[in-house]
Design an enzyme around this catalytic site. Structure first.
Site, PDB file in Angstrom:
ATOM      1  NE  ARG A  35      54.827 -13.522-127.117  1.00 38.28           N
ATOM      2  CZ  ARG A  35      54.269 -13.198-128.300  1.00 38.28           C
ATOM      3  NH1 ARG A  35      53.559 -14.073-128.973  1.00 38.28           N
ATOM      4  NH2 ARG A  35      54.434 -11.997-128.780  1.00 38.28           N
ATOM      5  CE  LYS A  85      53.628 -30.621-109.843  1.00 41.77           C
ATOM      6  NZ  LYS A  85      52.307 -30.872-110.371  1.00 41.77           N
ATOM      7  CG  ASP A 107      48.324 -34.369-116.470  1.00 38.79           C
ATOM      8  OD1 ASP A 107      49.502 -34.775-116.307  1.00 38.79           O
ATOM      9  OD2 ASP A 107      47.873 -33.347-115.915  1.00 38.79           O
ATOM     10  CE1 TYR A 136      47.969 -30.016-109.547  1.00 35.05           C
ATOM     11  CE2 TYR A 136      47.244 -28.438-111.194  1.00 35.05           C
ATOM     12  CZ  TYR A 136      47.981 -28.738-110.071  1.00 35.05           C
ATOM     13  OH  TYR A 136      48.702 -27.761-109.458  1.00 35.05           O
TER      14      TYR A 136
HETATM   15  C1  PLP Z   1      51.199 -30.086-110.907  1.00 36.91           C
HETATM   16  C2  PLP Z   1      50.291 -30.673-111.910  1.00 36.91           C
HETATM   17  C3  PLP Z   1      49.737 -29.891-112.959  1.00 36.91           C
HETATM   18  C4  PLP Z   1      49.985 -28.403-113.050  1.00 36.91           C
HETATM   19  O1  PLP Z   1      51.307 -28.135-113.339  1.00 36.91           O
HETATM   20  P1  PLP Z   1      52.079 -26.774-112.891  1.00 36.91           P
HETATM   21  O2  PLP Z   1      53.431 -26.993-113.439  1.00 36.91           O
HETATM   22  O3  PLP Z   1      52.009 -26.706-111.400  1.00 36.91           O
HETATM   23  O4  PLP Z   1      51.339 -25.649-113.535  1.00 36.91           O
HETATM   24  C5  PLP Z   1      48.938 -30.524-113.889  1.00 36.91           C
HETATM   25  N1  PLP Z   1      48.681 -31.850-113.804  1.00 36.91           N
HETATM   26  C6  PLP Z   1      49.169 -32.620-112.822  1.00 36.91           C
HETATM   27  C7  PLP Z   1      48.830 -34.066-112.776  1.00 36.91           C
HETATM   28  C8  PLP Z   1      49.995 -32.058-111.841  1.00 36.91           C
HETATM   29  O5  PLP Z   1      50.463 -32.831-110.853  1.00 36.91           O
END
Ligand code: PLP
Length: 400
Positions: free
Chosen positions: A60, A208, A183, A113
């Site tokens: 963890r 992504k 982000d 997001y």
């Molecule tokens: C998809 C996404 C998230 C969330 O990520 P997960 O892996 O789906 O929890 C946060 N920020 C952005 C810009 C995203 O595209």
């Protein structure tokens, strides 16, 4: 090889974070599928728990496969350390729960997001944190004050691909003693390294582009060592959204080709944007590489490519649906950043919970379609999109 800033980005994408496995000499990073690690002796166990010796004892907190992924991300972002999480939202929630306390204020440039916005308004706000939304950089500057703790931005934004000036946000945070968070999911360190613009903490949905193959969910935060030690000790240890070693392995594998994939994504999106610019079936085309895009100058300054996403407005939800249903190479699905092209209608899917006013402010019109351009041959993608647009126009021209 750990972080060696002297090596070029492409070299670090391949090598950073791992070498031959010390136990076996394995060339590919092994998947350490183990929850726990033997101490070897009672004394060593005590030293590990007291923090007097660094080592693995429970997955963890840290695991060798996960650690390699963290070190690769830190190296590519040009930051001292990184901590991985089970998802992008795991990273968002751990960051907030570690850094915020009652009375603090968070400012973000909207839109973020949806999950991040939801966490801030529905979770952080319950614990006495005040959340402010700003429309742009000037709005952030007007909202900062002595209680501002975090300024959170995303660039480009989803789905209308707005651009936020990272250096200006970093300056606003420094001036009020807050931390800036970017982000960097849409841009990736292959195109933008927010720390080079003064941003303190950089987070990703690794789901992504970092993974890039649409086969794993994960998140990661990179930043200075002291803040990340706190993030690991509180946000990871006590919240517990830890990344599994199998996912870490997939991300490590994916990131070796990140620079090559991003180059292909950018090339595909640029080719598509060029083919679509001025198309009579579209009422808008959002792509930061276009000179007419409001964020173009800032994007040209802080991105080394304009990314793999573009969105188009077909004028109505009916036209958007007809267009999506006639695409053959773009899978209709959420998510983005896969080698395969993806398409979605934000108004009825990812953004359907937003009210009419918020949709309008975020540029989510009924006819808006977001395209995540994959690494297929751009000529095939252009053919597919132009073909689907022809179907839409033929449908509209039919009498009755
Ligand atoms: C998809 C996404 C998230 C969330 O990520 P997960 O892996 O789906 O929890 C946060 N920020 C952005 C810009 C995203 O595209």
């Amino acid at each position: 090889m750990t972080h060696n800033p002297d090596r070029a980005f492409r070299t670090r994408a391949v090598h950073a974070g791992h070498g031959l496995d010390p136990a076996t000499g394995a060339h590919a990073t092994p998947i350490y599928a183990t929850s726990t690690f033997g101490y070897g002796s009672a004394e060593r166990g005590a030293r590990l728990f007291a923090g007097e010796e660094q080592g693995y004892f429970y997955s963890r907190l840290t695991n060798p496969t996960v650690r390699a992924f963290e070190q690769k991300v830190a190296s590519l972002e040009g930051l001292p350390d990184a901590v991985a999480f089970a998802s992008g939202m795991g990273a968002v929630s751990a960051l907030c729960l570690t850094l915020l306390k009652p009375g603090d204020e968070v400012i973000f440039v909207a839109p973020l997001y949806g999950g991040t916005t939801g966490f801030l308004h529905e979770v952080a706000a319950k614990f006495g944190v005040t959340i402010h939304e700003a429309p742009d950089e000037a709005g952030v500057e007007a909202l900062t004050g002595p209680h501002t703790r975090l300024i959170w931005v995303e660039t480009p934004t989803n789905p209308a691909l707005g651009i936020v000036d990272l250096a200006r946000i970093a300056r606003a945070a420094r001036e009020c003693g807050a931390l800036s968070v970017a982000d960097n999911t849409f841009s990736t360190p292959a195109l933008t390294r927010p720390a080079e613009h003064g941003i303190d903490l950089v987070m990703h949905s690794a789901t992504k582009y970092l993974g890039g193959h649409g086969d794993a969910i994960g998140g990661v935060v990179a930043g200075p060592a002291d803040l990340l030690a706190e993030l690991r000790g509180v946000g990871l240890r006590h919240v517990g959204a830890s990344l599994g070693p199998f996912e870490a392995y997939l991300f490590l594998r994916g990131m070796k080709t990140l620079p090559l994939r991003m180059h292909a994504h950018c090339e595909g999106a640029a080719t598509l944007a060029q083919a679509l610019d001025g198309h009579p079936a579209l009422s808008a085309l959002h792509y930061p590489g276009l000179r007419t895009h409001p964020g173009h100058a800032v994007a040209a300054r802080q991105m080394s490519g304009f990314g793999g996403l573009l969105s188009i407005d077909l004028g109505s939800q009916g036209a958007a649906s007809a267009f999506l249903n006639h695409l053959t190479l773009f899978t209709q699905a959420v998510s983005l950043g896969d080698v395969e092209s993806l398409s979605c209608h934000p108004g009825s899917t990812t953004h359907h919970l937003l009210g009419r006013e918020a949709l309008r402010r975020q540029g989510v019109t009924p006819g808006l379609v977001r395209l995540s351009v994959g690494i297929e041959d751009p000529r095939d993608l252009v053919d597919d999109v132009l073909g689907a647009l022809d179907h839409v126009r033929a449908g509209q021209l039919q009498p009755g």
